[in-house]
Design a protein around this motif. Structure first.
Motif, short mmCIF file in Angstrom:
data_model
loop_
_atom_site.label_atom_id
_atom_site.label_comp_id
_atom_site.label_asym_id
_atom_site.label_seq_id
_atom_site.Cartn_x
_atom_site.Cartn_y
_atom_site.Cartn_z
N ALA A 72 -35.25 42.99 -60.89
CA ALA A 72 -35.76 41.62 -60.83
C ALA A 72 -34.75 40.68 -61.45
O ALA A 72 -34.27 40.93 -62.56
CB ALA A 72 -37.09 41.52 -61.59
N VAL A 73 -34.39 39.64 -60.71
CA VAL A 73 -33.45 38.64 -61.23
C VAL A 73 -34.06 37.27 -60.96
O VAL A 73 -34.94 37.12 -60.11
CB VAL A 73 -32.06 38.73 -60.56
CG1 VAL A 73 -31.43 40.10 -60.80
CG2 VAL A 73 -32.15 38.44 -59.06
N PHE A 74 -33.60 36.26 -61.69
CA PHE A 74 -34.15 34.93 -61.46
C PHE A 74 -33.14 33.86 -61.81
O PHE A 74 -32.07 34.13 -62.33
CB PHE A 74 -35.45 34.74 -62.23
CG PHE A 74 -35.31 34.68 -63.73
CD1 PHE A 74 -35.26 35.83 -64.50
CD2 PHE A 74 -35.26 33.45 -64.38
CE1 PHE A 74 -35.15 35.77 -65.89
CE2 PHE A 74 -35.14 33.37 -65.77
CZ PHE A 74 -35.08 34.54 -66.51
N GLU A 75 -33.51 32.63 -61.49
CA GLU A 75 -32.73 31.46 -61.87
C GLU A 75 -33.68 30.41 -62.42
O GLU A 75 -34.89 30.48 -62.22
CB GLU A 75 -31.95 30.89 -60.67
CG GLU A 75 -30.57 31.48 -60.53
CD GLU A 75 -29.73 31.32 -61.79
OE1 GLU A 75 -29.82 30.28 -62.46
OE2 GLU A 75 -29.00 32.26 -62.11
N SER A 102 -26.14 38.16 -60.43
CA SER A 102 -27.16 38.96 -61.12
C SER A 102 -27.66 40.07 -60.21
O SER A 102 -27.80 41.23 -60.62
CB SER A 102 -28.34 38.08 -61.53
OG SER A 102 -27.95 37.07 -62.44
N SER A 103 -27.93 39.71 -58.94
CA SER A 103 -28.43 40.71 -58.00
C SER A 103 -27.45 41.86 -57.86
O SER A 103 -27.83 43.03 -57.85
CB SER A 103 -28.66 40.08 -56.62
OG SER A 103 -29.82 39.27 -56.66
N LYS A 104 -26.18 41.52 -57.74
CA LYS A 104 -25.17 42.56 -57.57
C LYS A 104 -25.20 43.55 -58.74
O LYS A 104 -25.20 44.76 -58.55
CB LYS A 104 -23.79 41.90 -57.46
CG LYS A 104 -22.74 42.88 -57.04
CD LYS A 104 -21.42 42.22 -56.66
CE LYS A 104 -20.44 43.34 -56.33
NZ LYS A 104 -19.05 42.94 -56.54
N ARG A 105 -25.29 43.01 -59.95
CA ARG A 105 -25.30 43.88 -61.13
C ARG A 105 -26.54 44.79 -61.17
O ARG A 105 -26.51 45.88 -61.73
CB ARG A 105 -25.21 43.02 -62.41
CG ARG A 105 -25.18 43.83 -63.70
CD ARG A 105 -23.97 44.76 -63.78
NE ARG A 105 -23.95 45.58 -64.99
CZ ARG A 105 -24.59 46.73 -65.10
NH1 ARG A 105 -25.33 47.20 -64.11
NH2 ARG A 105 -24.50 47.44 -66.22
N PHE A 144 -36.48 33.59 -57.65
CA PHE A 144 -36.41 34.95 -58.20
C PHE A 144 -36.46 35.99 -57.09
O PHE A 144 -36.90 35.70 -55.98
CB PHE A 144 -37.50 35.19 -59.26
CG PHE A 144 -38.93 35.16 -58.78
CD1 PHE A 144 -39.54 33.96 -58.45
CD2 PHE A 144 -39.68 36.33 -58.68
CE1 PHE A 144 -40.87 33.92 -58.02
CE2 PHE A 144 -41.01 36.31 -58.26
CZ PHE A 144 -41.60 35.10 -57.93
N VAL A 145 -35.98 37.16 -57.41
CA VAL A 145 -35.94 38.26 -56.45
C VAL A 145 -36.55 39.48 -57.11
O VAL A 145 -36.21 39.80 -58.25
CB VAL A 145 -34.49 38.62 -56.02
CG1 VAL A 145 -34.51 39.48 -54.77
CG2 VAL A 145 -33.64 37.37 -55.80
N ILE A 146 -37.46 40.14 -56.39
CA ILE A 146 -38.08 41.35 -56.93
C ILE A 146 -38.01 42.48 -55.91
O ILE A 146 -38.06 42.26 -54.71
CB ILE A 146 -39.56 41.10 -57.32
CG1 ILE A 146 -40.36 40.50 -56.16
CG2 ILE A 146 -39.66 40.21 -58.55
CD1 ILE A 146 -41.85 40.41 -56.41
N ALA A 147 -37.92 43.69 -56.44
CA ALA A 147 -37.90 44.89 -55.59
C ALA A 147 -39.35 45.23 -55.26
O ALA A 147 -40.12 45.60 -56.14
CB ALA A 147 -37.25 46.04 -56.33
N ALA A 195 -25.11 39.67 -69.09
CA ALA A 195 -24.61 38.52 -68.33
C ALA A 195 -25.43 38.27 -67.07
O ALA A 195 -25.24 37.26 -66.40
CB ALA A 195 -23.14 38.72 -67.97
N ALA A 196 -26.31 39.18 -66.73
CA ALA A 196 -27.18 38.99 -65.56
C ALA A 196 -28.48 38.33 -66.00
O ALA A 196 -28.98 38.62 -67.09
CB ALA A 196 -27.48 40.33 -64.89
#
Ligand SMILES: Cc1ncc(COP(=O)(O)O)c(C=O)c1O
Ligand SMILES: Cc1ncc(COP(=O)(O)O)c(C=O)c1O
Lengths: 355, 355
Positions: A72-75, A102-105, A144-147, A195-196
């Motif tokens: 899960a990443v967000f901004e 962030s997604s890449k990491r 945001f992105v979630i799996a 850093a993500a």
């Protein structure tokens, strides 16, 4: 109710608006959301047709990877309305680039730039009445992105959801902010994910922050996990220290979020002739400066609060208060940023972006 | 369809079972779930009536804290069926204690012991046909807790869901396992959350593990983030090294999960007269032993795979193969654990627990 733009963005409008139920003068940060949300599914190796739909609950399997393995990443971004009802964003390309970094990491797929900007602009214009005029008012934007893929196997998911929700906002922090400098707990490891902008980094801070709150602090300033000798950043902001007339802040690295407000502060400060040093800052240096009366300011920088002046700090069992200045760097810089964000001044940097 | 036990556990049975659709000889780990799930909500400072309900999707606000700030912890356990159709758990109190320890570190509320055991036993007995007899067959049990409260503020949630889902399982790992010893990326910081079974720790490993896979390894063995000189643990297992006839493993600390299989391996190994040393293990020591031909075994321990023998390892740009032993410690210890788990031997330790 569906219509399609050239980009195949599907828009389903809410039948009714909740806006009249909202007290815009008493908003708790991040608790009320606008009428619509943006959503895009990643399935079979690609991002499907992006959609704008009425704000609604997600229906998600209890075995979805996000619940178990934290992909899960967000901004965090904001939209501002100027006196002519024009809507502005601040350096949104940097947020876009950062969510993909962030997604890449986190071994998650990157999102296409056109989907992001088209989706965001359409969403903002649809919910534009939720953006109130006046300095301090804004619309907080949370991409945001979630799996979402079901299955409890500890490996990257193959299905994701990219979502944008928006919450009208006044100021983020109420009251005075005192910070505690970490000497035991830590936020991120070298070679880790500090850093993500990933969900797990935040929950990791809650317990140490709770302990700090019990001692009378609102936030923790993290130090390097290895020696605890160097100052890094706070929970949701980067940190600046003014010793004499010099402004210090830590360089970014793989433990620190590369803040967009931080970059802007550095550039504006330099332009104002302030002596800015970006280098590792020792806790000791700050403590010694405080003892000698040379520590004039500490402030945090971040999208939510823009600039948060810190009135005092604690380290181990000691506490220091900071002087109250009339011409604080924090005020001067904050004003310059706000003027750009709200379209009240020229923007020689090209940071303002019309939504 | 609802009835209530003394503990106020509500049970709503599934109208039909999916069991006949499942091919129990071809199960991908963690992808098929039983007919029921356990769920309990935390609201207004307390855990409400626990429920068993048909396995179903969660309906959850897109702003729920778990998606944004990663408050999520979990456990991994197994249920085994013996030849008399009795169902057994292995040291479940340790899983219960550990999920509460993880919750505490993530500023989440602890769960009551009676709810956990009553809920789990009722669930297992309801779905008992999903537990197949025969060594290697088991029911993988996944208790987890997520922050469900809506609101994008970076602070602990006040609403949570404690859930248990179950997936029938054969063996976890297929094929040979080669591990890469980390020399750049890391899993956990001192003072961080590595010792908690929290979601974010797993996603953090996916990208480095992907890189390792591209080099021909299946897993990464993490080293200390500070110096990368000491061996810690793998992604979902603790790690043991046999040099000569000595069995070495790292001590637990705040970066390492205190594995229940690890503890069991140590106790069984000692009882079998194996010389076990629990102390910091240097990467160099392993590399030197490999060079001299003294490194006889590396194996991982964890609930999912019990014991995973490692056939080779890589460090920086070198690779080593491990010898194929007929009387490997890993086989002897694995057999002893399986015999206890499947009620095929005496259990002088008191680890077996009747469900
Ligand atoms: C950990 C952390 N540091 C710093 C910041 C500040 O970054 P920005 O100025 O881009 O908002 C944020 C969030 O916004 C953050 O979450
Ligand atoms: C990071 C990690 N280490 C070790 C283990 C092994 O622990 P246990 O033996 O309790 O299953 C697990 C998981 O099960 C794990 O996730």
């Amino acid at each position: 109710m569906s219509n399609t733009t050239t980009l195949q963005l599907e828009v389903e409008k809410a039948k009714t608006s909740k806006i009249n139920e909202v007290d815009f003068d008493n908003l708790a940060f991040g608790s009320v959301f606008t009428d619509h949300m943006f959503i895009c599914d990643y399935v079979n190796g690609e991002w499907k047709t992006p959609k704008i739909i009425p704000y609604q609950s997600l229906v998600i399997d209890p075995s979805a990877r996000v619940f178990h393995y934290g992909q899960a990443v967000f901004e965090g971004m904001k939209a501002y309305k100027d006196d002519n009802d024009q809507i502005w964003l601040f350096r949104p390309k940097d947020n876009f680039d950062r969510i993909n970094k962030s997604s890449k990491r986190m071994a998650m797929p990157e999102f296409p730039e056109e989907y992001f900007f088209e989706g965001l602009k359409t969403l903002l214009n649809l919910d534009k009445d939720w953006i109130k005029k006046g300095l301090g008012n804004s619309l907080y934007i949370r991409p945001f992105v979630i799996a979402s893929e079901p299955g409890v196997m500890a490996s990257p998911a193959e299905e994701y959801k990219f979502i944008i929700i928006c919450a009208p906002a006044q100021a983020y922090y109420g009251g005075e902010v005192r910070v505690k400098i970490a000497d035991h707990y830590s936020r991120a490891a070298s070679g880790g994910v500090g850093a993500a902008k990933t969900a797990g980094n935040y929950a990791a801070q809650f317990y140490p922050t709770k302990l700090a709150k019990e001692e009378g602090f609102q936030q923790v300033v993290w130090t390097d996990a290895n020696t605890h000798e160097y100052l890094e950043e706070a929970g949701t902001m980067n940190v600046f220290f003014r010793i004499g007339d010099k402004l210090l802040t830590a360089p970014t690295n793989d433990r620190i979020l590369d803040g967009i407000t931080r970059k802007s502060v550095i550039e504006i400060a330099k332009d104002k002739g302030i002596d800015v040093e970006i280098r590792p800052v020792k806790v000791n240096e700050i403590v010694e400066a405080a003892k000698k009366g040379n520590l004039k300011e500490i402030f945090g920088s971040g999208t939510a609060a823009v600039i948060t002046p810190v009135v005092g700090f604690g380290y181990k069992d000691k506490k220091w208060d900071l002087p109250k200045l009339t011409d604080a760097y924090s005020s001067v810089i904050k004003e310059a940023i706000l003027n750009i964000q709200y379209n009240k001044s020229e923007d020689k940097y090209g940071w303002r972006y019309k939504a």
